[in-house]
Design a protein around this motif. Structure first.
Motif, PDB file in Angstrom:
ATOM      1  N   THR A 220       0.840  -1.193   0.000  1.00  0.00           N
ATOM      2  CA  THR A 220       0.000   0.000   0.000  1.00  0.00           C
ATOM      3  C   THR A 220       0.877   1.245   0.000  1.00  0.00           C
ATOM      4  OG1 THR A 220      -0.108  -0.009   2.422  1.00  0.00           O
ATOM      5  CG2 THR A 220      -1.873  -1.144   1.229  1.00  0.00           C
ATOM      6  N   ILE A 221       0.257   2.345  -0.317  1.00  0.00           N
ATOM      7  CA  ILE A 221       0.953   3.626  -0.325  1.00  0.00           C
ATOM      8  C   ILE A 221       0.033   4.683   0.284  1.00  0.00           C
ATOM      9  CG2 ILE A 221       0.158   4.273  -2.635  1.00  0.00           C
ATOM     10  CD1 ILE A 221       2.854   5.591  -3.083  1.00  0.00           C
ATOM     11  N   GLU A 222       0.630   5.662   0.950  1.00  0.00           N
ATOM     12  CA  GLU A 222      -0.166   6.716   1.569  1.00  0.00           C
ATOM     13  C   GLU A 222      -0.447   7.831   0.566  1.00  0.00           C
ATOM     14  OE1 GLU A 222       1.916   7.979   5.059  1.00  0.00           O
ATOM     15  OE2 GLU A 222       0.576   6.823   6.341  1.00  0.00           O
ATOM     16  N   ARG A 223      -1.717   8.222   0.490  1.00  0.00           N
ATOM     17  CA  ARG A 223      -2.125   9.333  -0.362  1.00  0.00           C
ATOM     18  C   ARG A 223      -2.657  10.459   0.532  1.00  0.00           C
ATOM     19  NH1 ARG A 223       0.497   8.503  -4.927  1.00  0.00           N
ATOM     20  NH2 ARG A 223      -0.121   6.597  -6.026  1.00  0.00           N
TER      21      ARG A 223
ATOM     22  N   ALA B  71      -4.895  14.350   5.971  1.00  0.00           N
ATOM     23  CA  ALA B  71      -4.945  12.935   6.335  1.00  0.00           C
ATOM     24  C   ALA B  71      -4.190  12.128   5.291  1.00  0.00           C
ATOM     25  CB  ALA B  71      -6.389  12.455   6.432  1.00  0.00           C
ATOM     26  N   PHE B  72      -3.673  10.986   5.729  1.00  0.00           N
ATOM     27  CA  PHE B  72      -2.928  10.102   4.841  1.00  0.00           C
ATOM     28  C   PHE B  72      -3.643   8.759   4.812  1.00  0.00           C
ATOM     29  CE2 PHE B  72      -0.052  13.239   6.527  1.00  0.00           C
ATOM     30  CZ  PHE B  72       0.650  13.653   5.411  1.00  0.00           C
ATOM     31  N   ALA B  73      -4.203   8.468   3.649  1.00  0.00           N
ATOM     32  CA  ALA B  73      -4.994   7.250   3.477  1.00  0.00           C
ATOM     33  C   ALA B  73      -4.155   6.190   2.782  1.00  0.00           C
ATOM     34  CB  ALA B  73      -6.249   7.544   2.663  1.00  0.00           C
ATOM     35  N   LEU B  74      -4.224   4.975   3.300  1.00  0.00           N
ATOM     36  CA  LEU B  74      -3.522   3.852   2.684  1.00  0.00           C
ATOM     37  C   LEU B  74      -4.365   3.290   1.548  1.00  0.00           C
ATOM     38  CD1 LEU B  74      -2.116   1.938   5.793  1.00  0.00           C
ATOM     39  CD2 LEU B  74      -0.849   3.289   4.131  1.00  0.00           C
ATOM     40  N   VAL B  75      -3.781   3.283   0.355  1.00  0.00           N
ATOM     41  CA  VAL B  75      -4.473   2.747  -0.817  1.00  0.00           C
ATOM     42  C   VAL B  75      -3.568   1.712  -1.475  1.00  0.00           C
ATOM     43  CG1 VAL B  75      -5.770   4.868  -1.162  1.00  0.00           C
ATOM     44  CG2 VAL B  75      -3.571   4.590  -2.301  1.00  0.00           C
ATOM     45  N   PRO B  76      -4.118   0.758  -2.217  1.00  0.00           N
ATOM     46  CA  PRO B  76      -3.290  -0.247  -2.873  1.00  0.00           C
ATOM     47  C   PRO B  76      -2.292   0.382  -3.837  1.00  0.00           C
ATOM     48  CG  PRO B  76      -5.599  -0.897  -2.890  1.00  0.00           C
ATOM     49  CD  PRO B  76      -5.559   0.522  -2.404  1.00  0.00           C
TER      50      PRO B  76
ATOM     51  N   GLU C 281       3.675  -0.447  -6.703  1.00  0.00           N
ATOM     52  CA  GLU C 281       5.096  -0.204  -6.525  1.00  0.00           C
ATOM     53  C   GLU C 281       5.652  -1.096  -5.421  1.00  0.00           C
ATOM     54  OE1 GLU C 281       5.561   3.907  -5.726  1.00  0.00           O
ATOM     55  OE2 GLU C 281       4.609   4.563  -7.594  1.00  0.00           O
ATOM     56  N   ARG C 282       6.935  -1.464  -5.586  1.00  0.00           N
ATOM     57  CA  ARG C 282       7.601  -2.315  -4.605  1.00  0.00           C
ATOM     58  C   ARG C 282       8.265  -1.426  -3.560  1.00  0.00           C
ATOM     59  NH1 ARG C 282       9.505  -7.599  -4.565  1.00  0.00           N
ATOM     60  NH2 ARG C 282      11.418  -7.971  -3.380  1.00  0.00           N
ATOM     61  N   GLN C 283       7.761  -1.472  -2.336  1.00  0.00           N
ATOM     62  CA  GLN C 283       8.271  -0.643  -1.262  1.00  0.00           C
ATOM     63  C   GLN C 283       8.440  -1.480  -0.013  1.00  0.00           C
ATOM     64  OE1 GLN C 283       5.337   2.396  -0.975  1.00  0.00           O
ATOM     65  NE2 GLN C 283       6.086   3.549  -2.729  1.00  0.00           N
ATOM     66  N   PHE C 284       9.290  -0.969   0.878  1.00  0.00           N
ATOM     67  CA  PHE C 284       9.558  -1.673   2.123  1.00  0.00           C
ATOM     68  C   PHE C 284       9.339  -0.724   3.289  1.00  0.00           C
ATOM     69  CE2 PHE C 284      12.056  -3.741  -1.143  1.00  0.00           C
ATOM     70  CZ  PHE C 284      11.776  -5.085  -0.941  1.00  0.00           C
ATOM     71  N   THR C 285       9.014  -1.304   4.419  1.00  0.00           N
ATOM     72  CA  THR C 285       8.786  -0.534   5.638  1.00  0.00           C
ATOM     73  C   THR C 285       9.741  -1.022   6.714  1.00  0.00           C
ATOM     74  OG1 THR C 285       6.441  -0.290   5.072  1.00  0.00           O
ATOM     75  CG2 THR C 285       7.066   0.167   7.341  1.00  0.00           C
ATOM     76  N   VAL C 286      10.409  -0.063   7.383  1.00  0.00           N
ATOM     77  CA  VAL C 286      11.329  -0.386   8.471  1.00  0.00           C
ATOM     78  C   VAL C 286      11.044   0.559   9.629  1.00  0.00           C
ATOM     79  CG1 VAL C 286      13.120  -1.202   6.889  1.00  0.00           C
ATOM     80  CG2 VAL C 286      13.140   1.184   7.636  1.00  0.00           C
TER      81      VAL C 286
ATOM     82  N   LEU D 226      13.997   7.572   1.113  1.00  0.00           N
ATOM     83  CA  LEU D 226      12.869   7.431   2.034  1.00  0.00           C
ATOM     84  C   LEU D 226      11.564   7.878   1.389  1.00  0.00           C
ATOM     85  CD1 LEU D 226      14.450   8.779   5.343  1.00  0.00           C
ATOM     86  CD2 LEU D 226      14.443   6.445   4.452  1.00  0.00           C
ATOM     87  N   GLY D 227      10.485   7.226   1.801  1.00  0.00           N
ATOM     88  CA  GLY D 227       9.149   7.631   1.410  1.00  0.00           C
ATOM     89  C   GLY D 227       8.442   8.237   2.606  1.00  0.00           C
ATOM     90  N   PRO D 228       7.110   8.250   2.605  1.00  0.00           N
ATOM     91  CA  PRO D 228       6.373   8.827   3.744  1.00  0.00           C
ATOM     92  C   PRO D 228       6.626   8.038   5.024  1.00  0.00           C
ATOM     93  CG  PRO D 228       4.955   8.554   1.814  1.00  0.00           C
ATOM     94  CD  PRO D 228       6.219   7.823   1.523  1.00  0.00           C
ATOM     95  N   ALA D 229       6.565   8.732   6.132  1.00  0.00           N
ATOM     96  CA  ALA D 229       6.718   8.114   7.451  1.00  0.00           C
ATOM     97  C   ALA D 229       5.351   7.928   8.085  1.00  0.00           C
ATOM     98  CB  ALA D 229       7.612   8.966   8.343  1.00  0.00           C
TER      99      ALA D 229
END
Length: 399
Positions: A95-98, A321-326, A329-334, A363-366
């Motif tokens: 997912t990615i934050e929009r 607000a930051f909404a998680l949407v499908p 893209e290949r991303q990782f969370t740490v 880095l992407g969104p936190a």
């Protein structure tokens, strides 16, 4: 260099002209000149190497700096534990934050426009703007001829219903004794039922306008608990039916409201949790409704959300607000603590074969205590987390 050599030879031959060895120099010129020329070439070559030697150290220094950033740091498992370091694997995110923007507004049901149910004159105003009121508090008393007529009609309907019910009850024994035809009894029963129905309808109308007295005096009450935001009438004024008398707002009842495109709204569902930022404040909110905005001919969707943790700022505050949407893209969370700044650039430390090595990442969104890695990881790596600040010096933590 050739001109310099020529000047040197000229000065040298000039000195020889004034010396006693002038004859010897002239005699041996054919042998001496070539030897001096070769010596001058060797001297110039040596000076050139010496002048270039300081610059030759610059690439070496640069390569040393690069290798210093990327060198591996030997770490045993015991050193990892002693330094407060743990091994994790980056979590693949689907997912990615929009970001979506909106405002803090009064919650649905937390604002009420109190209007006149009938045309009438305001006899008394019993509240003032800014006053706190409870649900059912009398805001004003109104006298209305229209309300008096409605009350009279209700009273007449109730009397008629009672009279017809009594007539039916008196006719019932007569019908059983044969003194009254059954169809006549049925006619009276139907008239009594209809009168009772009309009476109930009239009484409901009376209650809807505030249960006026027979003189047409009625009380306007607050439908909710809140604060009187505005009064649109003064004592003695005559208001038409439907005119606003007062506005009541419950300041404690606030919600978040966003306007989004139908495409984004299709990925939002009720009970979905959003990360919200209002200035420096951060909170979480749960979606309670997603519906079309009729004012925009359904081209825009309205998203309503209420806080889950944290208090909302005052009404009118702009929020994001930051909404998680499908996401494809290949991303990782740490964890946030797995990321450090090395020479001003974000890095994570990969651990393999007993050594840690910094990897530059993008880095992407936190998200609260997590951060997205959009570039720099392939997946499957073991990453150091925890007290990774001890690795910034490039040395293994002391035992």
């Amino acid at each position: 260099m050739t001109n310099t050599l020529a000047r040197t030879l000229t000065r040298f031959t000039g000195k020889l002209d004034a010396s006693p060895q002038k004859a010897w120099w002239i005699a041996n010129r054919a042998v001496t000149l070539p030897v001096m020329f070769v010596a001058a070439l060797l001297l110039a070559f040596g000076l050139g190497r010496h002048s270039r030697s300081p610059n030759s150290t610059t690439p070496q220094a640069a390569s040393a700096q690069i290798s210093g950033e990327n060198r591996t740091i030997p770490l045993t498992e015991q050193q990892l534990r002693q330094a407060g370091l743990t091994l994790i694997r980056p979590e693949l995110s689907t997912t990615i934050e929009r970001p979506i923007t909106g405002f803090v507004e009064a919650q649905v049901g937390a604002r009420a426009q109190v209007g006149m149910p009938v045309t009438g004159q305001v006899m008394r105003l019993l509240v003032a703007p800014g006053q706190r009121v409870q649900a059912g508090t009398v805001l004003a008393e109104v006298r209305s001829p229209e309300a008096a007529a409605i009350r009279a009609e209700a009273d007449g309907s109730a009397a008629t219903a009672q009279s017809l019910e009594q007539q039916y009850q008196r006719a019932l024994p007569m019908a059983r004794q044969g003194a009254l035809a059954w169809h006549e009894l049925e006619t009276r029963r139907i008239a009594s039922v209809k009168a009772r129905t009309d009476a109930r309808s009239a009484q409901a109308k009376v209650r809807a306008i505030g249960s006026p007295t027979s003189a047409g005096v009625l009380q306007i009450r607050s439908p909710i608990t809140g604060t009187v935001a505005a009064l649109d009438a003064s004592q003695g004024s005559v208001l038409q039916a439907g005119s606003d008398l007062a506005e009541i707002t419950d300041t404690s009842g606030r919600e978040l409201r966003f306007m989004v495109s139908p495409l984004l709204a299709a990925n939002l569902q009720s009970d979905q949790v959003l990360r919200v930022k209002a200035g420096s404040q951060e909170l979480r909110a749960r979606v309670v409704a997603v519906a079309p905005d009729s004012a925009s001919a359904n081209r825009v969707m309205i998203v309503r959300a209420t806080p889950v943790a944290g208090a909302l700022p005052p009404a009118g505050t702009a929020v994001t607000a930051f909404a998680l949407v499908p996401s494809s893209e290949r991303q990782f969370t740490v964890p946030r603590q797995a990321v450090q700044l090395l020479n001003g650039e974000p890095v994570v430390y990969r651990y393999q074969r007993g050594s840690a090595q910094p990897l530059r990442v993008v880095l992407g969104p936190a998200r609260s205590d997590q951060v997205e890695i959009v570039q720099g990881l392939q997946g499957g790596e073991q990453i150091l987390s925890g007290n990774t600040a001890v690795l910034l010096q490039g040395d293994a933590p002391a035992r």
